[in-house]
Design a protein around this motif. Structure first.
Motif, short mmCIF file in Angstrom:
data_model
loop_
_atom_site.label_atom_id
_atom_site.label_comp_id
_atom_site.label_asym_id
_atom_site.label_seq_id
_atom_site.Cartn_x
_atom_site.Cartn_y
_atom_site.Cartn_z
N ALA A 164 38.97 49.47 39.71
CA ALA A 164 39.92 49.98 40.68
C ALA A 164 39.34 49.90 42.09
O ALA A 164 40.06 49.59 43.06
N ALA A 165 38.04 50.17 42.22
CA ALA A 165 37.39 50.06 43.53
C ALA A 165 37.43 48.63 44.05
O ALA A 165 37.67 48.39 45.24
N ARG A 166 37.20 47.68 43.16
CA ARG A 166 37.23 46.27 43.57
C ARG A 166 38.63 45.82 43.95
O ARG A 166 38.81 44.96 44.82
N MET A 167 39.64 46.38 43.27
CA MET A 167 41.02 46.01 43.56
C MET A 167 41.54 46.68 44.83
O MET A 167 42.56 46.26 45.38
N GLY A 168 40.87 47.74 45.29
CA GLY A 168 41.31 48.47 46.47
C GLY A 168 40.94 47.76 47.75
O GLY A 168 40.22 46.75 47.76
N THR A 169 41.41 48.30 48.85
CA THR A 169 41.17 47.70 50.17
C THR A 169 39.97 48.31 50.89
O THR A 169 39.50 47.75 51.87
N ARG A 170 39.48 49.43 50.40
CA ARG A 170 38.35 50.09 51.05
C ARG A 170 37.07 49.29 50.86
O ARG A 170 36.77 48.82 49.75
N LYS A 171 36.31 49.11 51.93
CA LYS A 171 35.05 48.39 51.85
C LYS A 171 33.97 49.30 51.24
O LYS A 171 33.77 50.42 51.69
N PRO A 174 28.75 46.68 47.25
CA PRO A 174 28.93 46.07 45.92
C PRO A 174 27.98 46.62 44.86
O PRO A 174 28.38 46.79 43.70
N SER A 175 26.74 46.90 45.23
CA SER A 175 25.79 47.43 44.25
C SER A 175 26.18 48.84 43.81
O SER A 175 26.01 49.21 42.64
N ALA A 176 26.73 49.62 44.73
CA ALA A 176 27.19 50.97 44.38
C ALA A 176 28.40 50.89 43.46
O ALA A 176 28.51 51.65 42.49
N VAL A 177 29.31 49.98 43.76
CA VAL A 177 30.49 49.80 42.92
C VAL A 177 30.07 49.43 41.50
O VAL A 177 30.59 49.96 40.52
N GLU A 178 29.12 48.55 41.40
CA GLU A 178 28.68 48.09 40.07
C GLU A 178 27.95 49.18 39.29
O GLU A 178 28.11 49.30 38.08
N LEU A 179 27.16 50.00 39.98
CA LEU A 179 26.23 50.89 39.28
C LEU A 179 26.62 52.36 39.26
O LEU A 179 26.03 53.14 38.51
N TYR A 180 27.60 52.77 40.07
CA TYR A 180 27.81 54.22 40.22
C TYR A 180 28.34 54.88 38.95
O TYR A 180 27.99 56.02 38.65
N ASN A 181 29.15 54.17 38.18
CA ASN A 181 29.62 54.77 36.93
C ASN A 181 28.45 55.05 35.99
O ASN A 181 28.45 56.03 35.25
#
Length: 467
Positions: A164-171, A174-181
């Motif tokens: 969902a983060a990748r599909m969103g418009t908010r910058k 990338p490493s946080a998006v990949e690893l935060y879960n």
């Protein structure tokens, strides 16, 4: 001879020492085993008990808490509990400590559920220093909860939806998006260990959200329960409510009615969850009066997808009806004169479930409860929660100023002064909000009381279809 005696004494002394050492180790191990605590398996509740939902913006949304309240309002209509939402947007464990006395302890809770960690990890790959801050603040928070005589129920942080983060418009990084879960999974695993070792309650919020999401994406790759990646939407919050109640092993069934005809022609009924009277079983069909102990658990329209995904009705709110021995054919069931559906004799013999049938008066009654509670949460409850935003900002700035050596930051001093004046009216907002919430709660306890319902089952003439 003398040497032999010395050797014998020496062997005896060593043997005795080894024996005492072994015995001491066994006693220590036994004591350690005896000190192990069983994690809380269920909430033991009675009228007057208070439950506090402590958390961040996900709790501040007043959704999963609302649905949990709906469950108790409908499942235990004669037991009046006290619910307090203590969520504040953006909160970390330290923020919960700062407002603990007024926002938790003041409500004299029997249980405190804790949903914190989403903000504590600071939306970046795992950082040991950041985790240690969370670790120590959570330990202090748990200690304070125990000190007021309440039982902590630790809940894992919810899911961070990377897709969902990748599909969103908010910058985002990338490493946080990949690893935060994965960071949140680590935090939750630690909480599970704390709960298991300390005898606290534990709820896995993380697993159900992730599991349902990955299953749904097998059909729809864009599926999400968390459109902004952080805050579960209403269906996702139903998943959370289901997880909390399921892990706390609440009473799952509303009722079960089994009706048959004895060999001598007399009708017989075996029931759970209510009282059945006026049973008639003859050539015309079956009729009876049913006074249930409770109502089904239903949720507002915007949350129904969550009920479907969790099979909420079947798993947590079953209203089962079985009628055996009916002649072959289709039968129409009406409750208080309103048609609920048509069913074959074979289906009725197996059992039908009514908890999710919007045509039944029980469902409609439960929906009135849910909508009243939605009004309560969307209005006065959320209004009270919003008043705590200023306090959280105040506490953070004050902490920063207290840590400054020498001359203080003038801008922060002015900001603190402004917030302090704003907070002068907070107590009034809290009192007015709680009074308004109580008015709606009184209405809920008028609406949620089960009433006797007349069930009539009649055979449908051949060719007559349900409209």
């Amino acid at each position: 001879m003398r040497f032999s005696m010395v050797r014998t004494k020496l062997i005896y002394t060593i043997t005795l020492g080894l024996f005492l050492m072994t015995a001491g180790l066994l006693q220590a191990q036994e004591a350690q085993q005896q000190s192990h605590k069983a994690p809380l398996s269920k909430m033991e509740l009675e009228s007057g008990d208070s439950i506090v939902f402590l958390g961040d913006s996900i709790t501040h949304q007043c959704l999963y808490t609302q649905y949990v309240e709906d469950f108790f309002y409908t499942r235990y209509p004669r037991m009046r509990l006290k619910f307090h939402n203590a969520g504040v947007g953006g909160a970390k464990a330290w923020d919960a400590l700062a407002r603990f006395d007024r926002d938790v302890a003041a409500y004299k809770p029997k249980y405190v559920t804790i949903l914190l960690g989403m903000n504590d990890g600071q939306y970046q790959p795992f950082n040991e220093e950041i985790f240690q801050t969370y670790y120590h603040d959570m330990k202090e928070l748990i200690t304070k909860i125990e000190a007021i005589g309440a039982k902590p129920i630790l809940m894992t942080p919810t899911m961070f939806d990377a897709r969902a983060a990748r599909m969103g418009t908010r910058k985002r990084d990338p490493s946080a998006v990949e690893l935060y879960n994965s960071v949140l999974a680590y935090y939750g695993t630690w909480l599970r260990e704390v709960a298991a070792e300390s005898g606290f309650g534990f709820v896995d919020m993380y697993g159900p959200l992730n599991n349902i999401t990955i299953t749904a994406r097998q059909k729809d790759p864009k599926f999400t329960l968390i459109r902004d990646a952080i805050h579960p939407d209403a269906p996702g919050q139903v998943v959370m409510a289901y997880a909390l109640l399921s892990d706390m092993n609440v009473q799952r069934r509303v009722s079960r009615i089994t009706i048959s005809e004895k060999a001598n022609g007399e009708p017989a009924a075996v029931v759970r969850g209510g009282k059945l009277t006026d049973l008639v079983y003859d050539d015309e069909g079956v009729s009876f009066t049913w006074l249930a102990d409770s109502l089904p658990w239903v949720v507002p329209e915007e949350a129904k997808l969550g009920a479907e995904l969790t099979k909420l009705g079947h798993r947590m709110s079953q209203e089962a009806l079985s009628i055996h021995g009916l002649p072959a054919g289709r039968y129409e069931l009406s409750i208080d004169g309103e048609v609920a559906g048509q069913y074959s004799n074979t289906t009725l013999a197996q059992h039908i479930e009514l908890q999710s049938n919007p045509k039944t008066p029980q469902y409609q009654q439960a929906m009135k409860v849910a909508l009243l509670n939605k009004e309560r949460n969307d209005g006065p409850v959320k209004n009270k929660r919003n008043s705590w935003r200023a306090f959280q900002q105040f506490a953070r700035i004050k902490r920063q100023l207290d840590a400054q050596a020498g001359e203080k930051n003038a801008q922060q001093i002015a900001q603190l002064d402004r917030l302090e004046k704003q907070l002068a009216g907070q107590e009034k907002v809290i009192e007015e909000s709680e009074a308004a919430a109580m008015v709606l709660e009184d209405k809920i306890y008028e609406v949620n009381q089960p009433v006797a319902r007349k069930y009539v089952l009649k055979k449908v003439a051949a060719g007559k279809k349900q409209k």
